[in-house]
Design a protein around this motif. Structure first.
Motif, PDB file in Angstrom:
ATOM      1  N   TYR A 446       0.841  -1.186   0.000  1.00 37.94           N
ATOM      2  CA  TYR A 446       0.000   0.000   0.000  1.00 37.94           C
ATOM      3  C   TYR A 446       0.882   1.243   0.000  1.00 37.94           C
ATOM      4  N   ASP A 447       0.362   2.315  -0.567  1.00 37.86           N
ATOM      5  CA  ASP A 447       1.083   3.591  -0.552  1.00 37.86           C
ATOM      6  C   ASP A 447       0.858   4.228   0.818  1.00 37.86           C
ATOM      7  N   LEU A 448       1.786   4.020   1.722  1.00 35.80           N
ATOM      8  CA  LEU A 448       1.602   4.425   3.112  1.00 35.80           C
ATOM      9  C   LEU A 448       1.897   5.900   3.353  1.00 35.80           C
ATOM     10  N   ASN A 449       2.592   6.563   2.428  1.00 37.87           N
ATOM     11  CA  ASN A 449       2.875   7.993   2.586  1.00 37.87           C
ATOM     12  C   ASN A 449       2.330   8.840   1.438  1.00 37.87           C
ATOM     13  N   ASN A 450       1.465   8.241   0.639  1.00 35.69           N
ATOM     14  CA  ASN A 450       0.744   8.957  -0.422  1.00 35.69           C
ATOM     15  C   ASN A 450       1.660   9.682  -1.410  1.00 35.69           C
ATOM     16  N   ASP A 451       2.782   9.029  -1.748  1.00 33.33           N
ATOM     17  CA  ASP A 451       3.696   9.645  -2.708  1.00 33.33           C
ATOM     18  C   ASP A 451       3.573   9.055  -4.102  1.00 33.33           C
ATOM     19  N   GLY A 452       2.615   8.135  -4.296  1.00 33.14           N
ATOM     20  CA  GLY A 452       2.405   7.551  -5.612  1.00 33.14           C
ATOM     21  C   GLY A 452       3.115   6.231  -5.832  1.00 33.14           C
ATOM     22  N   ARG A 453       3.737   5.680  -4.771  1.00 34.32           N
ATOM     23  CA  ARG A 453       4.417   4.388  -4.883  1.00 34.32           C
ATOM     24  C   ARG A 453       3.981   3.492  -3.724  1.00 34.32           C
ATOM     25  N   LYS A 454       3.736   2.219  -4.023  1.00 34.42           N
ATOM     26  CA  LYS A 454       3.286   1.288  -2.990  1.00 34.42           C
ATOM     27  C   LYS A 454       4.460   0.850  -2.111  1.00 34.42           C
ATOM     28  N   ASP A 455       4.291   1.021  -0.807  1.00 31.88           N
ATOM     29  CA  ASP A 455       5.252   0.575   0.190  1.00 31.88           C
ATOM     30  C   ASP A 455       4.816  -0.785   0.720  1.00 31.88           C
ATOM     31  N   LEU A 456       5.595  -1.359   1.619  1.00 31.21           N
ATOM     32  CA  LEU A 456       5.282  -2.684   2.161  1.00 31.21           C
ATOM     33  C   LEU A 456       5.220  -2.635   3.681  1.00 31.21           C
ATOM     34  N   PHE A 457       4.210  -3.297   4.232  1.00 32.44           N
ATOM     35  CA  PHE A 457       4.081  -3.487   5.673  1.00 32.44           C
ATOM     36  C   PHE A 457       4.076  -4.980   5.943  1.00 32.44           C
ATOM     37  N   VAL A 458       4.871  -5.422   6.936  1.00 30.00           N
ATOM     38  CA  VAL A 458       4.961  -6.848   7.253  1.00 30.00           C
ATOM     39  C   VAL A 458       4.780  -7.054   8.755  1.00 30.00           C
ATOM     40  N   ALA A 459       3.934  -8.004   9.142  1.00 28.85           N
ATOM     41  CA  ALA A 459       3.774  -8.407  10.538  1.00 28.85           C
ATOM     42  C   ALA A 459       4.743  -9.546  10.825  1.00 28.85           C
ATOM     43  N   ASN A 460       5.574  -9.391  11.845  1.00 29.34           N
ATOM     44  CA  ASN A 460       6.666 -10.332  12.103  1.00 29.34           C
ATOM     45  C   ASN A 460       6.561 -11.034  13.445  1.00 29.34           C
ATOM     46  N   SER A 461       6.963 -12.285  13.464  1.00 25.99           N
ATOM     47  CA  SER A 461       7.157 -13.084  14.673  1.00 25.99           C
ATOM     48  C   SER A 461       7.573 -14.481  14.237  1.00 25.99           C
ATOM     49  N   HIS A 462       8.453 -15.114  14.998  1.00 22.09           N
ATOM     50  CA  HIS A 462       8.820 -16.490  14.665  1.00 22.09           C
ATOM     51  C   HIS A 462       7.644 -17.418  14.915  1.00 22.09           C
ATOM     52  N   VAL A 463       7.658 -18.563  14.285  1.00 27.42           N
ATOM     53  CA  VAL A 463       6.561 -19.513  14.416  1.00 27.42           C
ATOM     54  C   VAL A 463       6.568 -20.231  15.753  1.00 27.42           C
ATOM     55  N   SER A 464       7.758 -20.479  16.343  1.00 26.11           N
ATOM     56  CA  SER A 464       7.883 -21.296  17.556  1.00 26.11           C
ATOM     57  C   SER A 464       8.113 -20.428  18.783  1.00 26.11           C
ATOM     58  N   GLU A 465       7.268 -20.590  19.770  1.00 24.19           N
ATOM     59  CA  GLU A 465       7.350 -19.783  20.986  1.00 24.19           C
ATOM     60  C   GLU A 465       8.667 -19.970  21.727  1.00 24.19           C
ATOM     61  N   ASN A 466       9.230 -21.153  21.684  1.00 24.93           N
ATOM     62  CA  ASN A 466      10.440 -21.445  22.451  1.00 24.93           C
ATOM     63  C   ASN A 466      11.717 -21.375  21.620  1.00 24.93           C
ATOM     64  N   VAL A 467      11.651 -20.802  20.425  1.00 26.46           N
ATOM     65  CA  VAL A 467      12.824 -20.803  19.552  1.00 26.46           C
ATOM     66  C   VAL A 467      14.004 -20.088  20.186  1.00 26.46           C
ATOM     67  N   GLY A 468      13.760 -19.088  21.032  1.00 28.61           N
ATOM     68  CA  GLY A 468      14.840 -18.348  21.659  1.00 28.61           C
ATOM     69  C   GLY A 468      15.654 -19.165  22.644  1.00 28.61           C
ATOM     70  N   LEU A 469      15.131 -20.307  23.068  1.00 35.25           N
ATOM     71  CA  LEU A 469      15.861 -21.165  23.999  1.00 35.25           C
ATOM     72  C   LEU A 469      16.916 -22.002  23.291  1.00 35.25           C
ATOM     73  N   TYR A 470      16.948 -21.937  21.957  1.00 32.43           N
ATOM     74  CA  TYR A 470      17.868 -22.766  21.181  1.00 32.43           C
ATOM     75  C   TYR A 470      18.932 -21.959  20.439  1.00 32.43           C
ATOM     76  N   GLY A 471      18.899 -20.655  20.541  1.00 35.83           N
ATOM     77  CA  GLY A 471      19.893 -19.880  19.804  1.00 35.83           C
ATOM     78  C   GLY A 471      19.531 -18.419  19.766  1.00 35.83           C
ATOM     79  N   ALA A 472      19.997 -17.750  18.729  1.00 34.10           N
ATOM     80  CA  ALA A 472      19.858 -16.298  18.645  1.00 34.10           C
ATOM     81  C   ALA A 472      18.531 -15.847  18.056  1.00 34.10           C
ATOM     82  N   GLN A 473      17.745 -16.754  17.485  1.00 34.37           N
ATOM     83  CA  GLN A 473      16.483 -16.348  16.890  1.00 34.37           C
ATOM     84  C   GLN A 473      15.495 -15.902  17.962  1.00 34.37           C
TER      85      GLN A 473
END
Length: 631
Positions: A446-473
């Motif tokens: 979507y054009d989030l700042n109305n300048d005539g070009r579509k920008d990108l918005f992404v919702a982020n989170s790892h899939v596994s709740e405990n992934v941080g217990l195994y490394g840097a993710q």
């Protein structure tokens, strides 16, 4: 290899096992991102930049810790990239767009009255079901001109019962003052079973937006009664999500699309895994279980329902060529990618090749993902494809694709080159490097700042709740915003997009639309175990805009599938089309938004309706919600 000065890199022989094209790709990626990086990064010692290059070259050079010699080797490439980028940045750039206005979001959840928390019903065993819920729909269910919000919710595991109000799906009515009222009980949409996604549209052409809810054990079609209430018409409609044998398939995404242009919206449903609490597997160590890979389970066919025009649908997956293709469908997006007048369908599959169903003039579909080069990444491998948006990213009139994936995979970007082919552009676009440390779900162009070009918005989170217990993710991650810099390149501006964009959380689904009708596209994000984020777009100094709301006559009432070409008074030409299928398991504002930059007037708007009718409007004022009725 164009633009890759091998004579300036005398130490490339220190990178055994890497093809020149791999090094060229890393060079291009690093150069783009060094130029865009803050001075603190540009001035960093090369061994601090090594991780960037190591990540890029990581397909064949993934070692726990580089040795000093390897560090020095990578440093040579790092210094070369820095030097080349610094020199290149001083060259005049012909045709580059002016600096784009800032993108800014503000989370107004606390004052909004929206108290929804996504409950996934997780257990110590971390079944794969609990990692993928969270549908969101933005729809004007009461026709008051303002977008309302619908959330899907999970259920208790393993019973799969919504045994308390905490598991109810929720509908919030927009009060027109940036607050919302929970009307779930009166509307009758609390739901049953473990719900997943949502798709909103007027399937019966009565002028009221209806709602389809996908789920693991129950799909529900709600017919809008026009009085603030809905009726479950699933049984009569025949859209329960069951196959020919009566088995309920695990449904995630859905899209309303008039695939045969008969004026009635049909329904496409993506199905995920042949999983159940009975065949579930356990992964990870006791006390820190992980969500198992989908590779342990068989995929499922998708479903296509043809609208009969009498409130019922006929399941036509076999006869239209959809059913033979078994995938692990997470999301679905629609666009007429070859401009033949019929909507095509893209399915993002989890760790399987993606599908592109080419519409055969409304008679059926041929799956052409491999031939069109959108099935795999540029390296010829599938990724954990989750969300997708199918829109024109570079204003050339051809719909492109952005797909989200897991950390370490990068987000694929496919540019539509015409003649039925796409080119992989993750790294050339600037998305490849930035997304390597992100796990993306919802996504929207979507054009989030109305300048005539579509920008990108992404919702982020790892899939596994405990992934941080195994490394840097990290499990909880902040969302991301990529500003469109022109020439199909994007820049990660998340850190400059406001405090709300720096909050790590277990984000999942995002729906997009203008909640307060101020001409700026807002976002609503579901969060596992936390309050939903109601992200108002507060970007300062944004340009002019227009929202176009279509109403079909011969075409479907919502005008879904209508292709719009807009020419501003400056001559800037943009393209978009009507759809609610955006991102992951979500449904967005069907009104089509255009940012216009400095243009206060629009020279021409051309609408190509699904019926084939072409309508042209001229000399239109900006700054309005324009309702266009098919002639």
């Amino acid at each position: 290899m164009a633009g890759f000065p091998l004579n300036r890199l005398p130490a490339l022989w220190l990178f055994p096992g890497h093809r020149p094209d791999q090094l060229a790709r890393c060079w291009a990626e690093a150069k783009v991102n060094v130029q865009q990086a803050p001075s603190s990064i540009r001035n960093a010692p090369p061994c601090m930049i090594n991780s960037v290059l190591m990540d890029c070259l990581g397909d064949t050079m993934r070692k726990p810790v580089p040795t000093n010699a390897l560090c020095r080797s990578v440093a040579v490439l790092a210094y070369a990239v820095l030097a080349f980028a610094a020199a290149d940045s001083q060259k005049p750039k012909a045709g580059l767009p002016p600096s784009a206005p800032r993108i800014l979001f503000e989370n107004r959840q606390k004052a909004s009255g929206v108290r929804f928390v996504l409950q996934n019903g997780t257990t110590e065993e971390k079944p794969i079901l609990d990692s993928v819920p969270g549908g969101v729909a933005l729809l004007d269910f009461d026709n008051d001109g303002y977008l309302d919000i619908f959330f899907t919710n999970g259920a208790r595991i393993p019973s799969l019962v919504k045994d308390g109000e905490a598991f109810h799906n929720r509908l919030y009515r927009n009060n027109h003052d940036c607050t919302f009222t929970d009307v779930t009980a009166r509307a009758g949409v609390a739901g049953q079973g473990y719900s997943m996604g949502a798709a909103a549209a007027d399937f019966d052409n009565d002028g009221w937006t209806d709602l389809y809810v996908t789920g693991f054990d129950r799909n529900i079609l709600y017919r809008n009664n026009g009085d603030g209430t809905f009726t479950d018409v699933t049984a009569h409609a025949g859209v329960s999500g069951r196959d020919a044998s009566g088995r309920k398939l695990w449904s995630v995404g859905a899209a309303w699309v008039d695939y045969d242009n008969d004026g009635r919206l049909d329904l496409f449903v993506t199905n995920y895994l042949d999983w159940s609490p009975k065949n579930a597997r356990v992964c990870g160590d006791p006390g820190k279980r992980l969500s198992c890979t989908p590779a342990y389970f068989q995929g499922l066919p998708n479903l296509l329902y043809h609208n009969n025009g009498d409130g019922s649908f006929t399941e036509v997956s076999v006869s239209t060529g959809i059913a033979p293709h078994i995938g692990k469908g997470m999301s679905v997006a629609i666009a007429d990618y070859d401009d033949d007048g019929f909507m095509d369908i893209f399915v993002a599959n989890d760790n399987e090749r993606n599908f592109l169903f080419h519409n055969q003039q409304g008679r059926g579909f041929v799956e052409v993902g491999v031939e069109s080069a959108v099935a795999f990444t540029e390296d010829g491998v599938p990724v954990s494809s989750m969300g997708a948006d199918f829109r024109d990213l570079n204003n050339d009139g051809r719909p492109d694709l952005i797909v989200t994936a897991l950390e370490g995979e990068t987000f694929p970007v496919y540019i539509n080159e015409g003649r039925g082919f796409f080119s992989a552009a993750s790294y050339q676009s600037g998305i490849g490097f930035a997304s390597r440390r992100m796990s993306g779900w919802g996504v929207g162009a979507y054009d989030l700042n109305n300048d005539g070009r579509k920008d990108l918005f992404v919702a982020n989170s790892h899939v596994s709740e405990n992934v941080g217990l195994y490394g840097a993710q990290r499990y909880r991650q902040p969302n991301a915003v990529f500003l469109n810099s022109g020439k199909t390149t994007f820049r990660d501006v998340t850190l400059q997009a406001g405090e709300a964009m720096r909050v790590p959380a277990a984000h999942r689904v995002t729906a997009f639309g203008d909640l307060d009708n101020d001409g700026r596209v807002d976002a609503v994000v579901s969060v596992i175990g936390g309050p939903a984020e109601i992200l108002y777009n507060t970007s300062p100094g944004t340009g002019h805009w227009i929202l176009i709301q279509t109403e079909g006559k011969r075409s479907n009432r919502d005008g879904i599938g209508t292709k719009i070409k807009l020419t501003g008074q400056s001559g800037l030409v943009q393209y978009n089309h009507v759809t609610t299928a955006t991102g992951y398991a979500s449904s967005s504002d069907r009104r089509v938004h255009f940012g216009l930059g400095a243009d206060s007037r629009i020279r021409e708007i051309e609408l190509r309706w699904p019926s084939g009718k072409v309508q042209v409007l001229r000399d239109v004022s900006a700054g309005q919600i324009l309702k266009v009725t098919e002639p």
